[in-house]
Design a protein around this motif. Sequence first.
Motif, PDB file in Angstrom:
ATOM      1  N   SER A 163      -7.892  -1.194  -4.497  1.00  0.00           N
ATOM      2  CA  SER A 163      -7.823   0.299  -4.030  1.00  0.00           C
ATOM      3  C   SER A 163      -6.663   1.025  -4.824  1.00  0.00           C
ATOM      4  CB  SER A 163      -7.637   0.405  -2.591  1.00  0.00           C
ATOM      5  OG  SER A 163      -6.640   0.122  -2.176  1.00  0.00           O
ATOM      6  N   CYS A 222       0.899  -1.259   0.033  1.00  0.00           N
ATOM      7  CA  CYS A 222       0.033   0.229   0.127  1.00  0.00           C
ATOM      8  C   CYS A 222       0.910   1.295  -0.096  1.00  0.00           C
ATOM      9  CB  CYS A 222      -0.931  -0.140   1.125  1.00  0.00           C
ATOM     10  SG  CYS A 222      -2.101   1.467   1.207  1.00  0.00           S
ATOM     11  N   GLU A 223       0.673   2.100  -0.787  1.00  0.00           N
ATOM     12  CA  GLU A 223       1.266   3.164  -0.881  1.00  0.00           C
ATOM     13  C   GLU A 223       0.929   4.612  -0.106  1.00  0.00           C
ATOM     14  OE1 GLU A 223       0.763   4.004  -5.212  1.00  0.00           O
ATOM     15  OE2 GLU A 223       2.285   2.438  -5.783  1.00  0.00           O
ATOM     16  N   ASP A 224      -0.250   4.285   0.549  1.00  0.00           N
ATOM     17  CA  ASP A 224      -0.568   5.347   1.524  1.00  0.00           C
ATOM     18  C   ASP A 224      -0.711   4.783   2.767  1.00  0.00           C
ATOM     19  OD1 ASP A 224      -2.236   7.390   2.980  1.00  0.00           O
ATOM     20  OD2 ASP A 224      -3.881   7.342   1.240  1.00  0.00           O
ATOM     21  N   PRO A 225      -0.120   5.372   3.837  1.00  0.00           N
ATOM     22  CA  PRO A 225       0.014   4.875   5.075  1.00  0.00           C
ATOM     23  C   PRO A 225      -1.059   5.266   5.964  1.00  0.00           C
ATOM     24  CG  PRO A 225       1.559   6.591   5.038  1.00  0.00           C
ATOM     25  CD  PRO A 225       0.871   6.347   3.442  1.00  0.00           C
ATOM     26  N   ASN A 226      -2.045   5.980   5.540  1.00  0.00           N
ATOM     27  CA  ASN A 226      -3.550   6.292   6.122  1.00  0.00           C
ATOM     28  C   ASN A 226      -4.587   5.455   5.573  1.00  0.00           C
ATOM     29  OD1 ASN A 226      -2.158   8.737   7.541  1.00  0.00           O
ATOM     30  ND2 ASN A 226      -2.161   9.592   5.302  1.00  0.00           N
ATOM     31  N   VAL A 227      -4.372   4.541   4.773  1.00  0.00           N
ATOM     32  CA  VAL A 227      -5.596   3.453   4.433  1.00  0.00           C
ATOM     33  C   VAL A 227      -5.838   2.608   5.536  1.00  0.00           C
ATOM     34  CG1 VAL A 227      -6.295   1.900   3.015  1.00  0.00           C
ATOM     35  CG2 VAL A 227      -5.054   3.865   2.038  1.00  0.00           C
ATOM     36  N   SER A 281      -4.418   2.641  -3.967  1.00  0.00           N
ATOM     37  CA  SER A 281      -3.282   2.774  -3.207  1.00  0.00           C
ATOM     38  C   SER A 281      -2.461   1.569  -3.204  1.00  0.00           C
ATOM     39  CB  SER A 281      -3.595   3.197  -1.734  1.00  0.00           C
ATOM     40  OG  SER A 281      -3.967   4.419  -1.534  1.00  0.00           O
TER      41      SER A 281
END
Length: 396
Positions: free
Chosen positions: A282, A42-47, A284
């Motif tokens: 997704s 995942c490229e977005d740590p907030n997911v 991300s």
Amino acid sequence: MVKIEPFEVEQWMDKYEVTPGVLNIAETCVASISIDDIIALCEDPNVPHPINTSTKLTYGAIRGSQALRERLASLYSARVSSPLSPDNILITPGAIAANFLLLYTLIGPGDHVICVHPTYQQLYSVPASLGAEVSLWKLRKERNYIPDIEDLKALVKENTKMIIINNPNNPTGSTIPKSVIQSLIDVARAQNIIILSDEVYRPLYHGISPIDPDFPPSLISMGYENTLITSSMSKAYSLAGIRLGWIASRSPSLIEEIASARDYTTISVSQLDDAVASYALSPSVLHSLLARNIQLARTNISLLSTFISSHPQTCSWVKPTAGTTALVQFKKKGEVVDDVAFCKDLIAKTKVMFVPASKCFGEEFRGYVRIGFVCETEVLREGLERLGTYVKEELA
């Protein structure tokens, strides 16, 4: 009583993949990953984490969650003038359930079905078990396993109900070019024939570029409403363990007919499976996941290609352009091997596992084996080293 033929490839896999110490180079999935692995991609740590442990485990969304169906719809809406609605997607327990469900719904006695061959046995054995007449649209090595439209025209009858393709193809790894797909649609449209495209290996293209004018789009994007496509998270997305697939169509009536029959087989898929699939698809995660898998396929097919080139008296093939499988012929002193005996002896002496093509895809493929080459690279490398020793000792 319904009579259905033994599912040879699945029975072979079930029997031999549990052999202690086996190097499974017959598996058709890209090397599997864990939930930890997809989180790392995942490229977005907030997911949020894909599994919400506070969610009550009810049946959930009957046709699949809105989030999952929206993400799938977006995949089939790229570069088309009319986006696909999430309502035109039905979630199933794997593509194998998707194929069975739609065939069970749409095919019966008196129908005629045309199916490419070789392919996954379910696609022609299930229609036959339902009372349909089945004609095989043969793929030929001399045509690089690309189907011939003139052959198709000769097979079409007044009662032809469905034409079935598998693109990319299992076991050959070939792709049906865009121009051939368009010709197929032209044939089908003339008699309002349904086309089913099993696309479980899409979008794992490693030998053809998206900028190629004959790069094959999904059938669902080609403008013919009377089509169905099936796919899953198992092959190109490395997540066979969540058992999640889907049916998609531009025809609301086909989807509704299948959804009605689905009530007798599947209330819903697991909420956990749905959540993991939605996370993996997704924005991300999807691009890094596919980049990982396409690179793995390219690395591994290079290894396999080098092996085959190094043994020209023993091995031959049509190099795959997509998917995870290759159909390879083996010879001993100029004569094709007995592929069943060869595969059994190879497992016994080296623990390397292939699938014998004559048993699992038809007697015309005597001497061929199916190799599933998108396993972990080290597994493939070790398997090819053992195979190389075996070839020198047993086939030279």
